[in-house]
Design an enzyme around this catalytic site. Structure first.
Site, PDB file in Angstrom:
ATOM      1  N   ASP A  86       0.823  -1.212   0.000  1.00 53.13           N
ATOM      2  CA  ASP A  86       0.000   0.000   0.000  1.00 53.13           C
ATOM      3  C   ASP A  86       0.858   1.265   0.000  1.00 53.13           C
ATOM      4  O   ASP A  86       2.008   1.272   0.451  1.00 53.13           O
ATOM      5  CB  ASP A  86      -0.905   0.039   1.237  1.00 53.13           C
ATOM      6  CG  ASP A  86      -2.068  -0.934   1.129  1.00 53.13           C
ATOM      7  OD1 ASP A  86      -2.074  -1.725   0.170  1.00 53.13           O
ATOM      8  OD2 ASP A  86      -2.946  -0.909   2.013  1.00 53.13           O
ATOM      9  N   ASP A  87       0.219   2.335  -0.485  1.00 52.00           N
ATOM     10  CA  ASP A  87       0.680   3.729  -0.316  1.00 52.00           C
ATOM     11  C   ASP A  87       1.783   4.159  -1.270  1.00 52.00           C
ATOM     12  O   ASP A  87       2.218   5.307  -1.220  1.00 52.00           O
ATOM     13  CB  ASP A  87       1.143   4.007   1.121  1.00 52.00           C
ATOM     14  CG  ASP A  87       0.060   3.764   2.145  1.00 52.00           C
ATOM     15  OD1 ASP A  87      -1.121   3.705   1.745  1.00 52.00           O
ATOM     16  OD2 ASP A  87       0.385   3.607   3.333  1.00 52.00           O
ATOM     17  N   HIS A 137      -5.895   2.990  -4.549  1.00 55.08           N
ATOM     18  CA  HIS A 137      -5.854   3.241  -3.098  1.00 55.08           C
ATOM     19  C   HIS A 137      -6.265   4.679  -2.817  1.00 55.08           C
ATOM     20  O   HIS A 137      -5.816   5.269  -1.829  1.00 55.08           O
ATOM     21  CB  HIS A 137      -4.455   2.944  -2.568  1.00 55.08           C
ATOM     22  CG  HIS A 137      -4.392   2.700  -1.087  1.00 55.08           C
ATOM     23  ND1 HIS A 137      -5.290   1.905  -0.416  1.00 55.08           N
ATOM     24  CD2 HIS A 137      -3.517   3.152  -0.145  1.00 55.08           C
ATOM     25  CE1 HIS A 137      -4.973   1.859   0.865  1.00 55.08           C
ATOM     26  NE2 HIS A 137      -3.913   2.621   1.066  1.00 55.08           N
ATOM     27  N   HIS A 141      -5.564   9.501  -0.213  1.00 50.30           N
ATOM     28  CA  HIS A 141      -5.558   8.628   0.963  1.00 50.30           C
ATOM     29  C   HIS A 141      -6.468   9.132   2.092  1.00 50.30           C
ATOM     30  O   HIS A 141      -6.079   9.132   3.263  1.00 50.30           O
ATOM     31  CB  HIS A 141      -4.133   8.458   1.497  1.00 50.30           C
ATOM     32  CG  HIS A 141      -3.937   7.214   2.324  1.00 50.30           C
ATOM     33  ND1 HIS A 141      -4.191   7.177   3.674  1.00 50.30           N
ATOM     34  CD2 HIS A 141      -3.516   5.969   1.973  1.00 50.30           C
ATOM     35  CE1 HIS A 141      -3.930   5.955   4.130  1.00 50.30           C
ATOM     36  NE2 HIS A 141      -3.517   5.198   3.121  1.00 50.30           N
ATOM     37  N   HIS A 238       3.728  -2.520   3.120  1.00 48.96           N
ATOM     38  CA  HIS A 238       3.822  -1.148   2.615  1.00 48.96           C
ATOM     39  C   HIS A 238       5.156  -0.952   1.901  1.00 48.96           C
ATOM     40  O   HIS A 238       6.189  -1.442   2.375  1.00 48.96           O
ATOM     41  CB  HIS A 238       3.704  -0.138   3.761  1.00 48.96           C
ATOM     42  CG  HIS A 238       2.385  -0.181   4.474  1.00 48.96           C
ATOM     43  ND1 HIS A 238       2.116  -1.092   5.462  1.00 48.96           N
ATOM     44  CD2 HIS A 238       1.253   0.572   4.317  1.00 48.96           C
ATOM     45  CE1 HIS A 238       0.882  -0.905   5.908  1.00 48.96           C
ATOM     46  NE2 HIS A 238       0.327   0.090   5.236  1.00 48.96           N
TER      47      HIS A 238
END
Length: 717
Positions: A86-87, A137, A141, A238
């Site tokens: 993620d991210d 995603h 965020h 991540h």
């Protein structure tokens, strides 16, 4: 009628700065948007009850399909692990993660944010090229349970736009920020999941959270990420958001270990034996995505350049302040120490030249102040084709030692050359027709010629009409910016300008360089540079004070400073070969010309960056640090200004307007300089613009009543 309705066109010299500033602000706004500094929402919704979430969802798998009204879940088969990150993508850690996956022949799913994908499209392309899957995603965020449907649509569409621009694909996979396992679904997140399904996306949560963002250690990350008893799972990791060294190390150990136990590391659709989540994008949508990525890259690059420019201007400002303070103090100590003298006293008469064009309102006060000089002077007023009776006014005064020379209008340089040709003495003082000298000014101005190496002397020009706000701001500028500069340049032996309001020249120096030139609009800077290049010294006489009438309107101030800025650029360009001059005369080219270019042309051009980032910081943060930095710069300027006022024995009261000067007056000077740059780069030719005087300087401010009466021509009791 046609002429009445014809629209006035905005001049190019005004339109270009305006367009430049608009484009700059647009790039900064885009950069702030992409870096989640604008429109970002960092709130997180507290967990809510799950009484409305279907049991099939709470007890089901991590892949949730709510498309077309369904409420189904899927689980990953045994011995299959779907690694998800993620991210990202992150320019430091994502390549390391990809390298480990490639080394161990593993695939994964990267849930990228629009902000990072827009800034690092090459990494998204690499993910797709190496067989990994991409998922959304969101763009910024945010916690979608706190957002409206319009905001959710916006987050999805912008995220897709970034992925399309980076890799030319669309994806049907989505992971909400701040999500967990399907059993953690609650009444806040479930409606969002349903809406996401209505938009055509499959929501992917996880079964194993490595909690690598906590950096608990490599062993703990592996323990939390490893499925038990041969079961399959979706592992949350991540590749962005901080130091991911432990994540990379854990992957490097976990992948070969689990492969030996029979686990496969596939992307999601491979593990589920489902159609690919990617679909190619063509046509207009593809070009919109590419245009978006291009603009984001441009905004980041431009901002990077601006940050470098800000560092440069910060360094230049600090360097200039340090130099001015140290060298001005050195200059003051030198010329004020007991027994200091330039050489033998200069007592012989000198010639004072007063070029005048339509100076009827000022010329009488100017000439009378010269007659009161305590040094013997010959006064020549050169009437440059005036139409307001300037010459007649001087002749009607009948003052001793005053001559009038008439010529057709040919410009200030020609008028000064005509005056030099008519001068009887070897030292020539030059001033403007709107300037008033103190009785001691000429004597103080010519004393440095006791040193035979001195070819020219700069006096101390001061603003007389400083009772108005614009005048007060110019007063600060003259005392601080001009006179501290002159002290600094004097010590460095590279004075760039003899002010037209008060300067003196050795006749032989003028003759050797060919006299005043009309090649530039800054004839005073031009002649000073020429005298330097001929090997003469140019110095500053701080006590040779002259009081001049500064512009009182914004338009007049604009015209004056525009001419000064453009003329200075012309003079620098004309004398550019000074940098290769050899011998003592080359000092100006080695020291003076670079300093003038840095401090008078480049630094003012970059200085608006301070205010641009000030506005940006005030609006988008960090506000506290921005305000503190601005007041820090203001404090440094105030200290320098106060020191300059003390050196010039001026009252400090005008400095109360310094903060307002920094907010308003300085911005005007920025635009003037930018316009000068544009004029120079576009090959424009600026005309000489005569300022309209009000004749408000009849005596030096602070002069005694008796001196004032004498200057006014009234009998003294």
């Amino acid at each position: 009628m046609a002429s009445r309705t014809r629209r006035r066109r905005v001049p190019l010299r005004l339109l270009l700065p305006l367009l430049f500033l608009v484009a700059l602000m647009a790039m900064l706004m885009l950069r702030g948007y992409v870096h989640s500094e604008i429109l970002a929402d960092h709130r997180v919704q507290p967990e809510a009850a799950a009484d409305r979430v279907p049991d099939d969802i709470l007890e089901g798998g991590p892949v949730i399909d709510t498309r077309e009204g369904r409420a189904e879940t899927l689980s990953v088969p045994d011995r299959h692990v779907v690694l998800t990150f993620d991210d990202g993508p992150d320019p430091v850690w994502t390549p390391k993660v990809l390298d480990v996956l490639e080394e161990h022949d593993a695939h994964a799913v990267f849930f990228v944010t629009g902000t990072m994908a827009s800034r690092h499209p090459d990494l998204v392309r690499r993910m797709v090229a190496e067989g990994h899957e991409i998922g959304l995603h969101t763009f910024n965020h945010p916690d979608l349970s706190l957002q409206s449907k319009d905001r959710i649509d916006w987050e999805l569409s912008q995220n897709q736009l970034a992925i399309t621009g980076a890799a030319g694909i669309r994806t049907s996979l989505f992971r909400p920020p701040y999500s967990s396992q399907s059993g953690a679904m609650d009444n806040n997140s479930w409606p969002v999941t349903q809406y996401i399904g209505d938009r055509g996306y499959i929501t992917v949560v996880n079964t194993h959270d490595s909690e690598d963002w906590r950096r608990p250690g490599v062993d703990e990350i592996i323990r939390r990420a490893t499925p038990q008893e041969g079961k399959g799972g979706i592992v949350l990791m991540h590749d962005s958001g901080g130091d991911r060294r432990q994540t990379v190390q854990a992957l490097d150990r976990m992948l070969p270990d689990l492969k030996k136990k029979g686990y496969a590391f596939d992307n999601l659709t491979e593990a589920l034996e489902a159609p690919s989540a990617h679909s190619p994008v063509t046509g207009v949508e593809l070009w919109k995505g590419r245009a978006w990525v291009f603009l984001v890259q441009a905004s980041d690059n431009i901002t990077g350049v601006l940050v470098v420019g800000l560092a440069v201007i910060g360094s230049l400002v600090i360097a200039r302040f340090v130099l001015m303070l140290l060298l001005s103090a050195s200059h003051a100590r030198k010329v004020r120490r007991k027994g200091f003298a330039w050489g033998p006293p200069i007592t012989e008469p000198v010639t004072v030249l007063v070029p005048a064009y339509n100076e009827a309102k000022c010329i009488e006060d100017t000439v009378r102040s010269l007659v009161e000089s305590d040094h013997p002077v010959e006064i020549i007023v050169i009437d440059d084709g005036s139409s307001d009776g300037t010459a007649r006014i001087v002749e009607s005064l009948g003052l001793p030692g005053v001559r009038v020379v008439r010529q057709l209008n040919a410009g200030k340089p020609a008028a000064l050359n005509r005056g030099v040709a008519n001068a009887r003495h070897d030292i020539i003082v030059m001033m403007d027709g709107d300037t008033v000298f103190e009785p001691t000014t000429v004597r103080e101005l010519v004393q440095p010629f006791g040193d035979p190496r001195v070819g020219a002397v700069a006096g101390n020009a001061k603003v007389a009409n400083k009772d108005k706000l614009i005048g007060a701001w110019q007063h600060i500028e003259y005392v601080m910016g001009f006179n501290l500069d002159r002290r600094m340049y004097d010590v460095l032996r590279c004075m760039p300008t003899i002010p037209g309001a008060v300067g003196a020249f050795r006749r032989s120096a003028l003759e050797r360089v060919g006299g005043m030139s009309d090649d530039t609009l800054a004839e005073d800077t031009d002649i000073t540079m020429a005298i330097h290049r001929d090997g003469w010294k140019v110095v500053y006489a701080e006590n040779a004070r002259a009081w001049t009438e500064a512009p009182e309107s914004v338009q007049q101030l604009w015209s004056q400073r525009y001419r000064w800025s453009y003329g200075t650029m012309q003079a620098i360009w004309k004398h550019r070969r000074a940098v290769i001059d050899r011998g003592p005369s080359g000092r100006f080219g080695r020291v003076g010309l670079p300093l003038v270019s840095l401090f008078m042309v480049l630094a003012p051009l970059l200085a608006p960056l301070i205010d641009v980032f000030l506005i940006y910081g005030l609006v988008f943060g960090p506000t506290d640090k921005t305000i503190l930095a601005w007041f820090g710069v203001l404090a440094i300027q105030l200290a320098c200004a106060a020191y300059a006022f003390v050196l010039d024995k001026e009252k400090l009261t005008p400095l109360l307007s310094l903060p307002l000067q920094q907010i308003l007056y300085r911005q005007l000077m920025y635009v003037v300089l930018l316009q000068s740059w544009i004029t120079a780069l576009t090959g424009g030719r600026l005309r000489w613009q005569k300022l309209r005087r009000k004749g408000g300087v009849s005596a030096p401010p602070g002069a005694s009543a008796q001196q004032s009466q004498a200057l006014d021509g009234r009998p003294v009791a």
